[in-house]
Write an enzyme that holds these catalytic residues in place. Structure first.
Site, PDB file in Angstrom:
ATOM      1  N   LYS A 105       0.859  -1.177   0.000  1.00 47.55           N
ATOM      2  CA  LYS A 105       0.000   0.000   0.000  1.00 47.55           C
ATOM      3  C   LYS A 105       0.901   1.233   0.000  1.00 47.55           C
ATOM      4  CE  LYS A 105      -2.993   2.861   2.731  1.00 47.55           C
ATOM      5  NZ  LYS A 105      -3.456   3.168   4.101  1.00 47.55           N
ATOM      6  N   GLY A 166      -7.868   9.336  10.287  1.00 48.48           N
ATOM      7  CA  GLY A 166      -8.138   9.392  11.715  1.00 48.48           C
ATOM      8  C   GLY A 166      -9.199  10.377  12.140  1.00 48.48           C
ATOM      9  N   ALA A 192      -9.372   5.710   4.830  1.00 50.30           N
ATOM     10  CA  ALA A 192      -9.232   6.863   5.729  1.00 50.30           C
ATOM     11  C   ALA A 192     -10.522   7.639   5.895  1.00 50.30           C
ATOM     12  CB  ALA A 192      -8.127   7.809   5.268  1.00 50.30           C
ATOM     13  N   GLY A 193     -10.819   7.988   7.147  1.00 51.47           N
ATOM     14  CA  GLY A 193     -11.926   8.870   7.457  1.00 51.47           C
ATOM     15  C   GLY A 193     -13.183   8.207   7.970  1.00 51.47           C
ATOM     16  N   ASN A 214      -8.672   1.651  10.371  1.00 57.09           N
ATOM     17  CA  ASN A 214      -7.902   1.310  11.559  1.00 57.09           C
ATOM     18  C   ASN A 214      -8.439   2.058  12.778  1.00 57.09           C
ATOM     19  OD1 ASN A 214      -4.326   1.337  12.417  1.00 57.09           O
ATOM     20  ND2 ASN A 214      -6.066   0.563  13.515  1.00 57.09           N
ATOM     21  N   THR A 215      -8.352   3.392  12.744  1.00 59.61           N
ATOM     22  CA  THR A 215      -8.724   4.203  13.902  1.00 59.61           C
ATOM     23  C   THR A 215     -10.169   3.983  14.326  1.00 59.61           C
ATOM     24  OG1 THR A 215      -7.159   5.877  13.151  1.00 59.61           O
ATOM     25  CG2 THR A 215      -8.717   6.543  14.839  1.00 59.61           C
TER      26      THR A 215
END
Length: 263
Positions: A105, A166, A192-193, A214-215
């Site tokens: 990635k 995040g 993301a987001g 992830n977050t």
């Protein structure tokens, strides 16, 4: 009806059942990492090579003891890289550590505050890595033109952000994401987001092939339960996309029309 077991997607020649890709950072400990990944039923797990030990340091715990390459597809990423050169070197290190592993990635950031992609450096790194035999999944903005250019370079997947890394803001530009999907011939994976399950479902309803997060899981009050919620949201969003939503209307439309009524 397409089910999770039959509705697969292909990435670099390999078929996957789960459309949820999961990260390994920010968890409280290694056991929480293990439990969240297992509960998500993800098959692709991403690892930040510059931040996690997968064999670079023999004195530290090896993350591969938790996410065995025999069970998961390990997706090394270049998080923390701010120029093409460092991203390229990080991918080369990952290939060495993972015995010739070519799926990576690519993530080249512009600055520490926004963590937005540096598009110029991303394009430069993508060209070099593809020429060097890597299968590149690439993090980028939600710009449909850039997304198409990255596909034409030879990236195996384009990964537009939903919102800043995040942030948990969810998909901020549904029009752009839908446009990217409609013009793509490679898997489009939102990266993301995402903040909660409804965000993941929206991304899938737009026609994306998957969502990487992830977050949203690691910083939930109960990461293990959130991992399960995200798994179900991905499945529900995908089924809703395949089913085809009803058209939006400006006015009401009765569920039981009066035409042909008996009384």
């Amino acid at each position: 009806m397409a089910t999770n077991s039959t509705d697969k997607f292909s990435l670099a020649g390999i078929s996957y059942t789960s459309r949820l890709l999961i990260g390994t950072g920010k968890y409280k400990n290694i056991e929480e990492t293990r439990s969240a990944i297992e509960n998500s039923e993800a098959e692709i797990v991403t690892v930040a090579i510059r931040r996690a030990n997968i064999g670079q340091d023999n004195k530290e715990h090896n993350l591969l003891d938790v996410i065995s390459p025999d069970k998961y597809t390990i997706l090394p990423n270049t998080a923390g890289c701010y120029d093409a050169g460092s991203a390229i070197r990080t991918c080369q290190l990952a290939r060495e550590l993972l015995d010739g592993h070519s799926l990576v990635k690519l993530e080249v950031l512009a600055d520490e505050k926004t963590l937005f992609p540096d598009v110029t450096e991303t394009l430069k790194a993508a060209k070099k890595l593809v020429a060097d035999g890597f299968n590149v999944m690439v993090y980028t903005t939600d710009d449909p033109i850039i997304a198409k250019q990255l596909e034409e370079i030879g990236c195996v997947s384009v990964m537009p952000l939903a919102a800043p890394i995040g942030s948990g803001l969810g998909v901020q530009n549904t029009y752009n994401i839908r446009t990217i999907v409609e013009n793509a011939s490679v898997p489009i994976i939102v990266d993301a987001g995402v903040g909660t399950a409804s965000d993941a479902a929206i991304a899938m309803e737009l026609g994306c092939d998957g969502v990487l997060m992830n977050t949203a899981i690691a910083e939930a009050k109960d990461p293990i339960l959130m991992a399960s919620a995200m798994k179900k949201a991905i499945q529900a969003g995908r089924e809703a996309y395949l089913a085809g939503r009803m058209p939006k209307r400006a006015y009401a439309s009765a569920s039981s029309p009066i035409d042909g009524r008996f009384l």
